[in-house]
Design a protein around this motif. Structure first.
Motif, PDB file in Angstrom:
ATOM      1  N   ALA A   1      44.170  33.443  51.931  1.00  0.00           N
ATOM      2  CA  ALA A   1      43.494  32.513  52.835  1.00  0.00           C
ATOM      3  C   ALA A   1      43.588  31.066  52.373  1.00  0.00           C
TER       4      ALA A   1
ATOM      5  N   TYR B   1      42.639  38.411  48.899  1.00  0.00           N
ATOM      6  CA  TYR B   1      42.242  37.799  50.173  1.00  0.00           C
ATOM      7  C   TYR B   1      42.025  36.296  50.014  1.00  0.00           C
TER       8      TYR B   1
ATOM      9  N   CYS C   1      41.162  43.103  45.320  1.00  0.00           N
ATOM     10  CA  CYS C   1      41.407  42.883  46.753  1.00  0.00           C
ATOM     11  C   CYS C   1      40.768  41.579  47.205  1.00  0.00           C
ATOM     12  N   PHE C   2      39.576  41.289  46.688  1.00  0.00           N
ATOM     13  CA  PHE C   2      38.913  40.031  47.035  1.00  0.00           C
ATOM     14  C   PHE C   2      39.738  38.844  46.552  1.00  0.00           C
TER      15      PHE C   2
END
Length: 100
Positions: free
Chosen positions: A49, A45, A41-42
């Motif tokens: 971004a 993200y 998930c990191f």
């Protein structure tokens, strides 16, 4: 003479705004709350971004480093605040003892 005008070269100590101190506590706290638990998930993200794709091991290491950095920052701020409280307390006690 206008009391708000100072002669050229007169230095005025400008206090640090309270918002800066508040942000010093809030930024690491919010980052710790928003960091996802799983490295996948990191990595997603970060990719959303910035457009940079990370492998899972790299994302896990980066996530761990970010958590440690936030925790160290909060620890530094807490120790600094504690030192100021202790110093203020000892200054008050010494001023009371000097008055006697």
């Amino acid at each position: 003479m206008n009391p708000l005008r100072r002669p050229c070269g007169a230095h005025v100590k400008i206090p640090r705004p309270r918002a800066a101190g508040f942000a010093g506590w809030m930024v690491p706290s919010v980052l710790l709350v928003l960091i996802p638990k799983c490295p996948a998930c990191f990595a997603a993200y970060v990719a959303l971004a910035s457009g940079i794709g990370l492998s899972i091991p790299v994302a896990d290491g980066l996530r761990t480093a970010l958590i440690l950095l936030c925790a160290a920052s909060l620890g530094f701020l807490a120790i600094r605040k504690l030192r100021r409280v202790i110093q203020n307390h000892s200054n008050r006690q010494s001023s009371v003892l000097n008055k006697r």
